[in-house]
Scaffold this active site. Sequence first.
Site, mmCIF file in Angstrom:
data_model
loop_
_atom_site.group_PDB
_atom_site.id
_atom_site.type_symbol
_atom_site.label_atom_id
_atom_site.label_comp_id
_atom_site.label_asym_id
_atom_site.label_seq_id
_atom_site.Cartn_x
_atom_site.Cartn_y
_atom_site.Cartn_z
ATOM 1 N N MET A 1 37.857 37.290 32.732
ATOM 2 C CA MET A 1 38.058 38.737 33.150
ATOM 3 C C MET A 1 39.368 38.895 33.979
ATOM 4 O O MET A 1 39.556 38.895 35.390
ATOM 5 C CB MET A 1 36.842 38.972 34.325
ATOM 6 C CG MET A 1 36.807 38.173 35.463
ATOM 7 S SD MET A 1 35.091 38.309 35.874
ATOM 8 C CE MET A 1 34.392 37.486 34.436
ATOM 9 N N PRO A 2 40.410 38.887 33.204
ATOM 10 C CA PRO A 2 41.831 39.001 34.022
ATOM 11 C C PRO A 2 42.228 40.331 34.336
ATOM 12 O O PRO A 2 41.616 41.281 33.930
ATOM 13 C CB PRO A 2 42.804 38.537 32.625
ATOM 14 C CG PRO A 2 41.820 38.308 31.326
ATOM 15 C CD PRO A 2 40.573 38.808 31.689
ATOM 16 N N TYR A 3 43.110 40.091 35.520
ATOM 17 C CA TYR A 3 43.561 41.334 36.075
ATOM 18 C C TYR A 3 45.122 41.271 35.838
ATOM 19 O O TYR A 3 45.664 40.197 36.358
ATOM 20 C CB TYR A 3 43.273 41.565 37.701
ATOM 21 C CG TYR A 3 43.828 42.607 38.169
ATOM 22 C CD1 TYR A 3 43.621 43.944 38.003
ATOM 23 C CD2 TYR A 3 45.077 42.278 39.282
ATOM 24 C CE1 TYR A 3 44.306 45.013 38.811
ATOM 25 C CE2 TYR A 3 45.912 43.224 39.717
ATOM 26 C CZ TYR A 3 45.315 44.509 39.332
ATOM 27 O OH TYR A 3 46.066 45.664 40.246
ATOM 28 N N PHE B 1 41.374 43.971 32.900
ATOM 29 C CA PHE B 1 42.068 45.242 33.596
ATOM 30 C C PHE B 1 43.386 45.218 33.595
ATOM 31 O O PHE B 1 44.028 44.320 33.569
ATOM 32 C CB PHE B 1 41.484 45.221 35.110
ATOM 33 C CG PHE B 1 40.263 45.879 35.419
ATOM 34 C CD1 PHE B 1 39.266 45.975 34.247
ATOM 35 C CD2 PHE B 1 40.087 45.983 36.704
ATOM 36 C CE1 PHE B 1 37.986 46.744 34.834
ATOM 37 C CE2 PHE B 1 38.565 46.485 36.947
ATOM 38 C CZ PHE B 1 37.726 46.853 36.009
ATOM 39 N N LYS C 1 46.416 37.600 36.951
ATOM 40 C CA LYS C 1 45.561 36.737 37.523
ATOM 41 C C LYS C 1 44.251 36.597 36.765
ATOM 42 O O LYS C 1 43.693 37.197 35.851
ATOM 43 C CB LYS C 1 44.757 37.494 38.720
ATOM 44 C CG LYS C 1 45.760 37.632 39.726
ATOM 45 C CD LYS C 1 44.970 38.329 41.165
ATOM 46 C CE LYS C 1 46.162 39.285 42.036
ATOM 47 N NZ LYS C 1 46.943 38.273 42.599
#
Lengths: 73, 73, 73, 73, 73, 73
Positions: free
Chosen positions: B1-3, B47, C7
């Site tokens: 679940m990268p941002y 995201f 991230k």
Amino acid sequence: MPYVNIKVTREGGPEGTGPSADQKAQLIAGVTGLLHDVLGKNPATTFVVIDEVPLEDWGIGGLPVQEHRAQAQ
Amino acid sequence: MPYVNIKVTREGGPEGTGPSADQKAQLIAGVTGLLHDVLGKNPATTFVVIDEVPLEDWGIGGLPVQEHRAQAQ
Amino acid sequence: MPYVNIKVTREGGPEGTGPSADQKAQLIAGVTGLLHDVLGKNPATTFVVIDEVPLEDWGIGGLPVQEHRAQAQ
Amino acid sequence: MPYVNIKVTREGGPEGTGPSADQKAQLIAGVTGLLHDVLGKNPATTFVVIDEVPLEDWGIGGLPVQEHRAQAQ
Amino acid sequence: MPYVNIKVTREGGPEGTGPSADQKAQLIAGVTGLLHDVLGKNPATTFVVIDEVPLEDWGIGGLPVQEHRAQAQ
Amino acid sequence: MPYVNIKVTREGGPEGTGPSADQKAQLIAGVTGLLHDVLGKNPATTFVVIDEVPLEDWGIGGLPVQEHRAQAQ
């Protein structure tokens, strides 16, 4: 190659609507020089990004900034 | 679940006022695909947030971007 | 002169302890190329910073990632 | 009440493993003083957060920092 | 002395144009109280910064938010 | 689809080395619930990322945290 992000509330400055372009230029020059002087970082690869944050979007002491200041008086 | 946060200067684009909605959609699709291809990350929980930064708020070489470019010429 | 922050959770990769240096290099190359292709940004002034976030420090659905996954099964 | 985030690569410093505590203290003092001098910001509510970023996590020119430097030579 | 950054899409709120000042004040109070209750952090040195992000600048599932929602229906 | 980043100093917690996994889970649950209650945000697409910052990397009042506390006494 440092990256610096400076967040300040959008207020003050010559017209009360936030820092002027000249004041921002002073921040950019100052922090870039600081990183050069303290750590030897190359200004050519030092990025500085300034964010002006509306007063209602900044909280301290559990309150928006303006309410916090009003209460502190 | 990268941002992923992408900061670019507010300039260019079809009207010179910053990336178009279509260009932003290409950035979102591209970086989401990249994270899937390289690390197997699920696009559904990737995201991407894009920030357009006014030119006077971005510094490089100890100067605001536009002064830096003027000086480089 | 874009700045990109990616991230990802610290997991996966060849040893299960997070992305390898090679995978990170692929992310850096990929997102830098994307910004060049879509917006014409100069790779020489494109910064990419990758953060690996421990699993217990990342939440989704109101739960730390691992509990969220366990519950989803 | 400014918030400043300084990201630097983890290298250099007295032992080659990153800035020393003393150098970080100089950065904190310097940027806090700068915000006071230029914008009149109160040091008591100025936060500074320094991040040291491993070399393999920082990209420029589409390459991890060390490859970029090797290529530049 | 925590620092909290909350990013939300600019939508909803009483006029559909984003959270109201009162809703933001609730977020500031709530997260400051949470940090006090869970970790004993002092509200006087807890900063909260809220960013409203335009819909076209937020991606999920490889698409800008609105396209993602349209497709999900 | 909010994104929340919480930065705290690495201290306290059950062993004095920073928040425990359980305390972090409480922060994640609390802030996700807050965003749902105040703004109606869907927990399924609410991300929370917690950063623990070493004491020497956090400055307030122009000093690293520990010096600032020592001076305040």
